[in-house]
Design an enzyme around this catalytic site. Structure first.
Site, PDB file in Angstrom:
ATOM      1  N   GLY A 317       0.836  -1.199   0.000  1.00  0.00           N
ATOM      2  CA  GLY A 317       0.000   0.000   0.000  1.00  0.00           C
ATOM      3  C   GLY A 317       0.866   1.243   0.000  1.00  0.00           C
ATOM      4  O   GLY A 317       1.986   1.238  -0.534  1.00  0.00           O
ATOM      5  N   GLU A 318       0.341   2.311   0.563  1.00  0.00           N
ATOM      6  CA  GLU A 318       1.027   3.606   0.658  1.00  0.00           C
ATOM      7  C   GLU A 318       1.170   4.304  -0.694  1.00  0.00           C
ATOM      8  O   GLU A 318       1.603   5.439  -0.766  1.00  0.00           O
ATOM      9  CB  GLU A 318       2.433   3.476   1.272  1.00  0.00           C
ATOM     10  CG  GLU A 318       2.479   2.867   2.649  1.00  0.00           C
ATOM     11  CD  GLU A 318       3.896   2.751   3.197  1.00  0.00           C
ATOM     12  OE1 GLU A 318       4.847   3.281   2.570  1.00  0.00           O
ATOM     13  OE2 GLU A 318       4.061   2.131   4.267  1.00  0.00           O
TER      14      GLU A 318
END
Length: 350
Positions: A317-318
């Site tokens: 993610g991120e």
């Protein structure tokens, strides 16, 4: 911009520009089809921009939307909820993987608190746009009211608009929120009709017992709310998250301005499915940066008709996978702008 104004501004891709891009690809100094998926991507970028060749999608701007989740109380992850706020502080300080990848690609990074449970301290790249301190437990009641979901959507639109007005030519979706793969799975199941077990993954790496519990939580949420995908706002409010809603608005904001938006992993992919339910033509602005190992991401991308550019076995993610794909996206446009044709280069064709 309001949600309605944004949706009204989203138009289909420009077919003459796409035809011109296909024609130009056929005349460049390379064998036809030799650049594989980059060729179709270049055509899509031309259709989005309404010009051939399309502009090079640089500079890029990453927005990481952060929120917490009431469903955390159901034990769907071993990570404590405070990690969301702690990781946001890490983003602001520049110490996370997404910071390293942003520096690698020259992209700017904005972090947006749209629903973190713990009040955060400021930073130059932290936007306080908190709608509420985390969602409600979606196994008990709707995660958000429709007004809260709308507020988060419009936050995403406003962030996209501000970044584009500031000079961004490409947007990147990022997220942070402990337990957020659970509402992502619920959203993908609700909008695609897939079974909960087929879209629920292990998130941060849960064990078998926790995974089974997670599938059960998604199943119970769908049985409780019986979401109707033809009512995207209500469905998003029932089983989504604040960062999912903001990401959907961010994607819609990019589509309204005809700027490409690179989709990251399962959180962003679930938001992209929501965005497409609001505005099917928004898919024209979406570029699938990578294939997350979370199964819901593959189901969501297939639903949207998008093929991921990278497949590295990632699930962080991120915005990390999407950011790594930025040079590929720029390369697709650069080919149309800079590669000579057979005629102009004096190269013989077969």
């Amino acid at each position: 911009m309001t949600l309605e104004t944004t949706l009204a501004a989203i138009a289909p891709p420009d077919e003459p520009a796409m035809a011109a891009a296909r024609d130009l690809q056929s005349r460049l100094t390379k064998p036809a089809g030799s650049l594989g998926a980059l060729e179709e991507l270049s055509v899509r970028l031309a259709g989005l921009a309404g010009s051939c060749p399309p502009p090079i999608p640089e500079p890029a701007a990453i927005a990481v939307f952060a929120g917490d989740h009431g469903v955390h109380a159901q034990g769907v992850t071993p990570w404590p909820q405070e990690v969301t706020a702690q990781m946001v502080a890490n983003f602001v300080a520049g110490g996370a993987v997404i910071n390293a990848f942003a520096r690698q690609t020259g992209a700017s990074l904005m972090v947006v608190d749209v629903g973190v449970a713990i009040p955060l301290h400021g930073g130059d790249n932290l936007l306080d746009a908190n709608v509420r301190r985390g969602t409600r437990d979606l196994t008990v009641t709707a995660a958000m009211t429709e007004d809260e979901a709308r507020a988060a959507l419009e936050t995403g639109v406003s962030v996209a608009t501000a970044l584009i007005d500031g000079g961004a030519k490409c947007l990147v979706t990022g997220d942070m929120g402990i337990a957020n793969t659970t509402p992502a799975a619920a959203l993908v199941a609700a909008f695609t009709g897939a079974a909960p077990a087929g879209v629920t993954g292990r998130g941060t790496g849960v064990d078998d017992d926790t995974y089974a519990k997670k599938v059960g939580v998604v199943t119970r949420a769908l049985e409780l709310h019986r979401p109707d995908p033809s009512r995207p706002l209500a469905t998003l409010a029932a089983v989504g998250g604040l960062e999912h809603a903001a990401l959907a608005g961010f994607i819609l904001g990019a589509a309204a301005r005809r700027v490409p938006v690179v989709i990251d992993g399962v959180i962003a992919a679930s938001a992209a499915v929501v965005a497409a339910a609001f505005a099917p033509h928004a898919v024209a602005a979406m570029v699938a940066g990578h294939r997350s190992v979370e199964p819901g991401a593959t189901v969501a991308l297939a639903h949207l008709g998008l093929t991921p550019l990278l497949d590295l076995g990632m699930r962080l993610g991120e915005g990390t996978g999407a950011t790594l794909a930025l040079p590929v996206v720029a390369g697709a446009a650069r080919v149309l702008r800079e590669v000579a044709t057979f005629d102009s280069a004096g190269v013989s064709e077969k």
